[in-house]
Design an enzyme around this catalytic site. Structure first.
Site, mmCIF file in Angstrom:
data_model
loop_
_atom_site.group_PDB
_atom_site.id
_atom_site.type_symbol
_atom_site.label_atom_id
_atom_site.label_comp_id
_atom_site.label_asym_id
_atom_site.label_seq_id
_atom_site.Cartn_x
_atom_site.Cartn_y
_atom_site.Cartn_z
ATOM 1 N N ARG A 71 0.848 -1.180 0.000
ATOM 2 C CA ARG A 71 0.000 0.000 0.000
ATOM 3 C C ARG A 71 0.891 1.239 0.000
ATOM 4 N NH1 ARG A 71 -3.893 2.586 4.746
ATOM 5 N NH2 ARG A 71 -4.939 4.094 3.373
ATOM 6 N N HIS A 72 0.396 2.307 -0.588
ATOM 7 C CA HIS A 72 1.130 3.578 -0.562
ATOM 8 C C HIS A 72 1.350 4.038 0.874
ATOM 9 C CE1 HIS A 72 -2.580 5.596 0.563
ATOM 10 N NE2 HIS A 72 -3.190 4.913 -0.408
ATOM 11 N N ARG A 125 -0.718 9.680 3.538
ATOM 12 C CA ARG A 125 -1.185 10.673 2.557
ATOM 13 C C ARG A 125 -2.114 11.664 3.221
ATOM 14 N NH1 ARG A 125 -6.240 9.271 2.683
ATOM 15 N NH2 ARG A 125 -6.977 7.137 2.299
ATOM 16 N N ARG A 155 0.158 9.246 -5.389
ATOM 17 C CA ARG A 155 0.651 8.679 -4.130
ATOM 18 C C ARG A 155 1.231 7.282 -4.290
ATOM 19 N NH1 ARG A 155 -4.904 9.245 -3.773
ATOM 20 N NH2 ARG A 155 -6.179 7.351 -3.517
ATOM 21 N N ASP A 191 -4.996 0.203 -0.157
ATOM 22 C CA ASP A 191 -5.488 -0.705 0.879
ATOM 23 C C ASP A 191 -6.569 -1.635 0.329
ATOM 24 O OD1 ASP A 191 -7.238 1.403 0.526
ATOM 25 O OD2 ASP A 191 -7.504 1.834 2.653
#
Length: 390
Positions: free
Chosen positions: A41-42, A45, A109, A254
Site C-alpha cells: 500500500r502507498h 497521505r 501517491r 489498501d
C-alpha cells in the site's frame, strides 16, 4: 589363513562402503529463493476528500488532497531498506533492470511511494551515482491510465454537513479525521476518542461489506481473483522457464491488498496500514520441486508475519497452492461481471426488435401493393413519362 581372510573382508567392506557412498550420496542443491512478488500500500497521505463543515479544507495540505506526505515517503524508504536487507544475496546490491519490474496504479501517491521505496531498496553506489551530492538514482515505475446505529449516523451527518451518510461517506469522514489527527491538526469537539472508535469500527465493517459478508466467494473471484490470477501465472512461469525478473512489485492501495487477501482467505479484518506489504516468495526445494511462502509486513518494527493459505502448510507446495486458489480465479472476468440481463442480452433483444419491425413494414408494404393492384380497373396500364403514344 584367517588373518588373510580378515584382511580381505576388511578391504572388501571398505570398498563396499566407499561404493555405497558414491551411489547413495549424489550431489544435491540447497533450497533456494527463486522469485518474489510484492504488493504494498502507498505511504501516509493527505485526505482524499473532506466533509463540508471540516475547518481544514484542501488548501490546508501542501500538495492538496490524496497526496503522499513526507511521512509517507519516509515509510516507503524504510520499507525499501528492510527489503534490501531481507533479500541481501538474492538481489544485486546495485540496481539491475533485468532483476526488477515495478508496476503502479496511476495515482500520484502510489507512483511516488514506489519511487521512495526504490530509493531505499537500491541506493546508488559507484558508477551508478550520477551526482556525488545526490544519494538517489532514477528507476522506472510502470503504470497505465486510470480508468452503526441511526442516531450516530444522524450526528455524523449533522456535524459534517453531509446530506447522504452511507458506509462509504462514513469511511471518508474517518479517513479525513485520521489524517488530520496524524498530522497534528486539532479535531473538532464532536470527534471525541469514542466517536473515532465507532467510526473506525464502521470503517472496518465497510471493508468487510465491500469484500465479504454477502456472496464472499463471488466477490473474491471478481475482485482479488483478477490480481491473484496474474500472480499465479507468474509463479508458474518462473517455476518452468525463469523468464521474469527476480522481483516483481505492485504499488497500490489498501483496497487492493484487502481484495487479494480476501481471495486468499488470509484477511485479518482490519484496514491495511500505510506501507504494509504482502509478500509471495517462490522457493526451489533441494529435490527440485517448488513451494510458495507468504508473509505480511504491517508493522515497521517487526519482521513480516507468516501467512498460511487454508488447507496448506506455510511452506506450501506450488501445485497445492495453485489447486487451492483455482476456485477464486475468474475464467472470463468480463463475462462473469455481467448481470443476468447484461449488455449482450440487450443487444440481442434490440436486434430482434429491429428485424421484427423491418419484417412487419415489408409485409405492410407488400399488402399495400397487392391491394392497389386489385383496385385498378381492367385494361388500365401505367404509362411512364416520355413514352410514345400510339
Amino acid at each position: 589363513m584367517a588373518g588373510r581372510q580378515f584382511a580381505w573382508s576388511g578391504a572388501a567392506l571398505l570398498q563396499l562402503l566407499l561404493g555405497v557412498n558414491l551411489i547413495v550420496m549424489p550431489p544435491t542443491q540447497a533450497r533456494s529463493l527463486r522469485f518474489v512478488t510484492l504488493l504494498y500500500r502507498h505511504g501516509d497521505r493527505s485526505p482524499v476528500k473532506t466533509y463540508p463543515k471540516d475547518p481544514y479544507q484542501e488548501d490546508e495540505w501542501p500538495q492538496g488532497f490524496g497526496q503522499l506526505t513526507k511521512e509517507g515517503m519516509q515509510q516507503h524508504w524504510e520499507l525499501g531498506q528492510a527489503l534490501r536487507q531481507r533479500y541481501q544475496g538474492f538481489l544485486n546490491t546495485s540496481y539491475h533492470r533485468q532483476e526488477v519490474y515495478v508496476r503502479s496504479t496511476d495515482f500520484d501517491r502510489t507512483l511516488m511511494s514506489a519511487e521512495a521505496n526504490l530509493a531505499g531498496l537500491f541506493p546508488p553506489n559507484g558508477m551508478q551515482r550520477f551526482n556525488p551530492n545526490i544519494s538517489w538514482q532514477p528507476i522506472p515505475v510502470h503504470t497505465v491510465p486510470i480508468a452503526e446505529d441511526r442516531q450516530f449516523l444522524d450526528m455524523v451527518a449533522n456535524e459534517t454537513g453531509l446530506t447522504d451518510v452511507t458506509l462509504e461517506t462514513v469511511w471518508n469522514v474517518y479517513d479525513t479525521l485520521f489524517c488530520e489527527q496524524t498530522h497534528g491538526l486539532v479535531l473538532p469537539p464532536w470527534a471525541s476518542p469514542r466517536t473515532m472508535q465507532r467510526l473506525s469500527r464502521l470503517k472496518d465493517f465497510s471493508f468487510r461489506f465491500l469484500f465479504g459478508i454477502y456472496e464472499q466467494a463471488e466477490k473474491a473471484r471478481l475482485q482479488g481473483g483478477v490480481l491473484l490470477a496474474q500472480i499465479r501465472k507468474n509463479l508458474t512461469l518462473m517455476a518452468t522457464s525463469s523468464q521474469l525478473p527476480k522481483l516483481l512489485v505492485y504499488s497500490a492501495h489498501d483496497t487492493t491488498l484487502v481484495a487479494l487477501q480476501m481471495a486468499l482467505d488470509v484477511y485479518n479484518g482490519e484496514q491495511a496500514p500505510y506501507a504494509s506489504c504482502h509478500i509471495f516468495e517462490l522457493y526451489q526445494e533441494d529435490n527440485g520441486n517448488f513451494s510458495v511462502e507468504m508473509y505480511f509486513r504491517n508493522e515497521s518494527d517487526k519482521a513480516p508475519w507468516p501467512l498460511v493459505l487454508p488447507g496448506c502448510p506455510h511452506r506450501c507446495p506450488l501445485q497445492d497452492f495453485l489447486h487451492l486458489t483455482e476456485p477464486v480465479v475468474p475464467k472470463n472476468w468480463q463475462q462473469e461481471c455481467q448481470l443476468a440481463s447484461g449488455p449482450a442480452d440487450t443487444e440481442v433483444i434490440v436486434a430482434l426488435a429491429v428485424c421484427g419491425s423491418i419484417l412487419f413494414l415489408l409485409i405492410v408494404l407488400l399488402l399495400t401493393v397487392l391491394f392497389r393492384i386489385q383496385a385498378q380497373p381492367p385494361g388500365y396500364r401505367h404509362v411512364a413519362d416520355g413514352e410514345d403514344h400510339a
